[in-house]
Design a protein around this motif. Sequence first.
Motif, PDB file in Angstrom:
ATOM      1  N   CYS A  44       0.885  -1.242  -0.034  1.00 43.52           N
ATOM      2  CA  CYS A  44      -0.080  -0.154   0.004  1.00 43.52           C
ATOM      3  C   CYS A  44       0.730   1.156   0.033  1.00 43.52           C
ATOM      4  CB  CYS A  44      -0.900  -0.049   1.252  1.00 43.52           C
ATOM      5  SG  CYS A  44      -2.056   1.438   1.255  1.00 43.52           S
ATOM      6  N   ALA A  47       2.856   1.723  -3.189  1.00 37.21           N
ATOM      7  CA  ALA A  47       2.160   2.111  -4.567  1.00 37.21           C
ATOM      8  C   ALA A  47       1.724   3.666  -4.294  1.00 37.21           C
ATOM      9  CB  ALA A  47       0.724   1.152  -4.462  1.00 37.21           C
ATOM     10  N   CYS A  48       1.570   4.137  -3.107  1.00 36.14           N
ATOM     11  CA  CYS A  48       1.385   5.320  -2.936  1.00 36.14           C
ATOM     12  C   CYS A  48       2.689   6.086  -3.346  1.00 36.14           C
ATOM     13  CB  CYS A  48       1.027   5.861  -1.501  1.00 36.14           C
ATOM     14  SG  CYS A  48       0.366   7.517  -1.022  1.00 36.14           S
ATOM     15  N   VAL A  51       3.395   6.560  -7.052  1.00 30.40           N
ATOM     16  CA  VAL A  51       2.787   7.701  -8.101  1.00 30.40           C
ATOM     17  C   VAL A  51       2.868   9.005  -7.620  1.00 30.40           C
ATOM     18  CG1 VAL A  51       1.024   6.132  -8.680  1.00 30.40           C
ATOM     19  CG2 VAL A  51       0.694   7.306  -6.719  1.00 30.40           C
ATOM     20  N   ALA A 182      -2.584  -2.103  -2.938  1.00 25.72           N
ATOM     21  CA  ALA A 182      -2.244  -1.385  -4.149  1.00 25.72           C
ATOM     22  C   ALA A 182      -3.057  -0.452  -4.882  1.00 25.72           C
ATOM     23  CB  ALA A 182      -1.659  -2.421  -5.393  1.00 25.72           C
ATOM     24  N   ALA A 186      -2.561   3.767  -4.361  1.00 23.61           N
ATOM     25  CA  ALA A 186      -2.343   4.493  -5.632  1.00 23.61           C
ATOM     26  C   ALA A 186      -3.053   5.546  -5.616  1.00 23.61           C
ATOM     27  CB  ALA A 186      -2.459   3.474  -6.901  1.00 23.61           C
ATOM     28  N   ALA A 191      -2.917   8.896  -8.041  1.00 25.62           N
ATOM     29  CA  ALA A 191      -2.635   8.163  -9.338  1.00 25.62           C
ATOM     30  C   ALA A 191      -3.671   8.451 -10.398  1.00 25.62           C
ATOM     31  CB  ALA A 191      -2.789   6.641  -8.988  1.00 25.62           C
ATOM     32  N   GLU A 195      -2.659   4.522 -14.055  1.00 23.96           N
ATOM     33  CA  GLU A 195      -1.769   3.765 -13.078  1.00 23.96           C
ATOM     34  C   GLU A 195      -2.557   2.930 -12.153  1.00 23.96           C
ATOM     35  OE1 GLU A 195       1.391   7.603 -12.706  1.00 23.96           O
ATOM     36  OE2 GLU A 195      -0.329   7.996 -11.742  1.00 23.96           O
ATOM     37  N   ILE A 196      -3.727   3.425 -11.815  1.00 22.92           N
ATOM     38  CA  ILE A 196      -4.432   2.472 -10.855  1.00 22.92           C
ATOM     39  C   ILE A 196      -4.828   1.288 -11.576  1.00 22.92           C
ATOM     40  CG2 ILE A 196      -6.792   2.115  -9.894  1.00 22.92           C
ATOM     41  CD1 ILE A 196      -6.775   5.306  -9.310  1.00 22.92           C
ATOM     42  N   LEU A 199      -1.545  -0.858 -11.494  1.00 20.80           N
ATOM     43  CA  LEU A 199      -0.998  -1.505 -10.253  1.00 20.80           C
ATOM     44  C   LEU A 199      -1.974  -2.382  -9.702  1.00 20.80           C
ATOM     45  CD1 LEU A 199      -0.087   1.751  -8.464  1.00 20.80           C
ATOM     46  CD2 LEU A 199       1.393  -0.361  -8.829  1.00 20.80           C
ATOM     47  N   PHE A 268       7.182   3.178 -15.300  1.00 21.43           N
ATOM     48  CA  PHE A 268       7.098   4.082 -14.097  1.00 21.43           C
ATOM     49  C   PHE A 268       8.545   4.353 -13.686  1.00 21.43           C
ATOM     50  CE2 PHE A 268       3.191   1.718 -13.032  1.00 21.43           C
ATOM     51  CZ  PHE A 268       2.136   3.013 -12.603  1.00 21.43           C
TER      52      PHE A 268
END
Length: 288
Positions: A44, A47-48, A51, A182, A186, A191, A195-196, A199, A268
């Motif tokens: 989590c 993923a944050c 982006v 994820a 994001a 995101a 991107e979402i 991921l 990315f």
Amino acid sequence: MLQKIKSVNQALDAAVPIREPTKFHEAMRYSLLSEGKRVCPVLCIAACELVGGQESTAMPAACGMEMIHAMCMMHDDLPCMDNDDLRRGKLSHHKVYGENVTVLAGYSLVALAFQHMTTATKGVHPKTMVRAVGELARLIGPEGAAAGQVLDLLCGGNSDTGLEELEYIHRHKTADFAEAAAIVGAMLGGASEEEINRLGKFSKCLGLLFQVVDDILDVTKSSEQLGKTAGKDLLANKLTYPKMIGIDKSKEYAQKLNKEAKEQLVGFDPEKAAPLLAMTDFVLHRQK
């Protein structure tokens, strides 16, 4: 991983302090704070950050993911479910606190997960927060992880069950947790939809990879090595990848999922994607 795990553990400790009723809060903390890989909360946060978000923004949601994961482990070990005496090298929750407290503590952790996520997250637009909460609820509910667990219980060792059903079980029972981690991370990081989606695909592969490796370890490692009861799937005649396609084919499938997951991260920022790439290899090569 070690740095993020330390941060997550500190945040979890602060999120569930000892208060009245003392024994009940101790019960909530027993499984939540036990030594674990913290794959979902770290995913989590990663993923944050991938982006452009910050660890502090994702941390409440990351803690919420681990609270929900702890509940699932507590309830999975109950006699009415997988009936296991060991978890992470310790006695299962119900062996220490009793089945009734385990059920109530599990429910409380789920409620606290959403409360903590919505009250402790700072700097996120309310619409984004609502969407993230909805996505998390969907992926752990009757169309997500719960559906996988139900089919797993219903199928048992049914010889008529095929590879398609096995994949459905694993994709929902395990991969949906990774997907939720994820996607929520994001979203909180700001995101784009593309991107979402990427991921989401990455985490589906990662979650399924985790379960395939879990199946392999169950038949190749001892209880002492795993920190939980080895061979329990075989004894329970449960559906697993080694049972369906054999050890070698299962290992090949794990390699394939590893490759597919990494492909979703192409494009990315390489430096920001590095933790996710490393996590994918960690899941592939883990020994417990």
